[in-house]
Design a protein around this motif. Structure first.
Motif, short mmCIF file in Angstrom:
data_model
loop_
_atom_site.label_atom_id
_atom_site.label_comp_id
_atom_site.label_asym_id
_atom_site.label_seq_id
_atom_site.Cartn_x
_atom_site.Cartn_y
_atom_site.Cartn_z
N MET A 82 0.65 -1.35 0.17
CA MET A 82 0.00 0.25 -0.12
C MET A 82 0.76 1.08 0.32
O MET A 82 1.70 1.58 0.38
CB MET A 82 -0.81 0.25 1.20
CG MET A 82 -1.58 0.94 1.81
SD MET A 82 -3.61 1.19 2.32
CE MET A 82 -4.29 -0.11 2.73
N ALA A 83 0.31 2.81 -0.63
CA ALA A 83 1.55 3.24 -0.79
C ALA A 83 1.05 4.48 0.46
O ALA A 83 0.27 4.56 1.34
CB ALA A 83 0.42 4.16 -2.25
N SER A 84 2.34 4.75 0.84
CA SER A 84 2.72 5.92 1.90
C SER A 84 2.10 6.72 1.58
O SER A 84 2.17 7.00 1.11
CB SER A 84 3.54 5.41 2.46
OG SER A 84 5.19 6.05 1.62
N PHE A 85 1.61 7.59 3.08
CA PHE A 85 0.58 8.89 2.63
C PHE A 85 2.01 10.19 3.76
O PHE A 85 1.62 9.59 5.00
CB PHE A 85 -0.68 9.13 2.64
CG PHE A 85 -2.07 8.51 2.25
CD1 PHE A 85 -1.45 8.82 0.76
CD2 PHE A 85 -2.11 6.92 1.90
CE1 PHE A 85 -2.18 7.67 -0.37
CE2 PHE A 85 -2.74 6.34 1.61
CZ PHE A 85 -2.94 6.36 0.24
N THR A 86 1.41 11.04 3.54
CA THR A 86 1.94 11.83 4.84
C THR A 86 0.77 13.39 4.92
O THR A 86 0.42 13.33 3.61
CB THR A 86 3.25 12.83 3.61
OG1 THR A 86 2.69 13.30 2.04
CG2 THR A 86 4.84 11.68 3.31
N ALA A 135 -8.38 7.60 -3.90
CA ALA A 135 -8.46 7.07 -4.97
C ALA A 135 -7.47 5.22 -4.47
O ALA A 135 -6.84 4.36 -5.73
CB ALA A 135 -8.84 8.02 -6.33
N GLN A 136 -6.43 5.91 -4.18
CA GLN A 136 -5.17 5.20 -4.36
C GLN A 136 -4.67 3.68 -2.92
O GLN A 136 -4.22 2.67 -3.63
CB GLN A 136 -3.58 6.23 -3.53
CG GLN A 136 -3.14 7.10 -4.76
CD GLN A 136 -2.43 7.93 -4.10
OE1 GLN A 136 -1.63 7.60 -2.98
NE2 GLN A 136 -1.61 8.38 -5.21
N ILE A 137 -5.45 4.11 -2.33
CA ILE A 137 -6.51 2.95 -1.35
C ILE A 137 -7.18 2.23 -2.53
O ILE A 137 -6.44 0.46 -1.70
CB ILE A 137 -6.48 3.73 -0.19
CG1 ILE A 137 -5.50 4.52 1.08
CG2 ILE A 137 -7.43 2.61 0.30
CD1 ILE A 137 -6.55 5.22 1.94
N ASN A 138 -7.76 2.21 -3.00
CA ASN A 138 -8.75 1.67 -3.49
C ASN A 138 -8.79 1.01 -4.71
O ASN A 138 -8.41 0.07 -5.19
CB ASN A 138 -10.24 2.75 -3.67
CG ASN A 138 -11.00 3.33 -3.01
OD1 ASN A 138 -11.14 2.89 -2.19
ND2 ASN A 138 -11.34 4.22 -3.97
N GLU A 139 -7.31 1.80 -5.72
CA GLU A 139 -6.82 0.81 -6.18
C GLU A 139 -5.37 -0.34 -5.77
O GLU A 139 -5.47 -1.23 -6.23
CB GLU A 139 -5.44 2.29 -6.96
CG GLU A 139 -6.00 2.59 -8.21
CD GLU A 139 -5.15 3.88 -8.51
OE1 GLU A 139 -4.23 3.96 -8.87
OE2 GLU A 139 -5.37 4.71 -9.33
N ALA A 140 -4.92 -0.43 -4.55
CA ALA A 140 -4.08 -0.43 -3.88
C ALA A 140 -5.15 -2.26 -3.10
O ALA A 140 -4.96 -3.20 -3.75
CB ALA A 140 -3.70 0.08 -2.45
N LYS A 141 -6.17 -1.48 -3.38
CA LYS A 141 -7.34 -3.11 -2.55
C LYS A 141 -7.15 -3.74 -4.25
O LYS A 141 -7.36 -4.86 -3.53
CB LYS A 141 -8.62 -3.11 -2.00
CG LYS A 141 -8.30 -2.22 -1.06
CD LYS A 141 -9.57 -1.46 0.15
CE LYS A 141 -9.37 -1.13 1.52
NZ LYS A 141 -10.89 0.13 2.00
#
Length: 82
Positions: free
Chosen positions: A1-5, A73-79
């Motif tokens: 999963m991508a990391s978010f700052t 959107a990035q979280i949904n892509e990762a899922k």
């Protein structure tokens, strides 16, 4: 999963409490809301006053919304990939 700052809070909880900001407005744009509220009180909420402060606050809110939408959107892509 991508990391978010997370964006940095530019105003402390103490300063928000002293400005008597309601909890729902204590977000990443609160540092812009405090001077906007001061201007509003000083000008008796005249709608044509404090335009620069209001525009800056609304732009901050929009940018924060877009940041959160992109993160979702990035979280949904990762899922979907999993």
């Amino acid at each position: 999963m991508a990391s978010f700052t997370e964006p940095e809070m530019k105003i402390s909880a103490q300063e928000m409490a002293e400005a008597r900001l309601p909890l729902r407005y204590r977000d990443y744009c609160a540092h812009m809301l405090v001077p906007l509220n001061k201007c509003r009180h000083r000008t008796m909420y005249l709608p044509w006053k404090c335009e620069e402060e209001r525009h800056a606050y609304e732009k901050c809110q929009y940018d924060d919304f877009m940041r959160r939408a992109k993160m979702l959107a990035q979280i949904n892509e990762a899922k979907e990939k999993n």
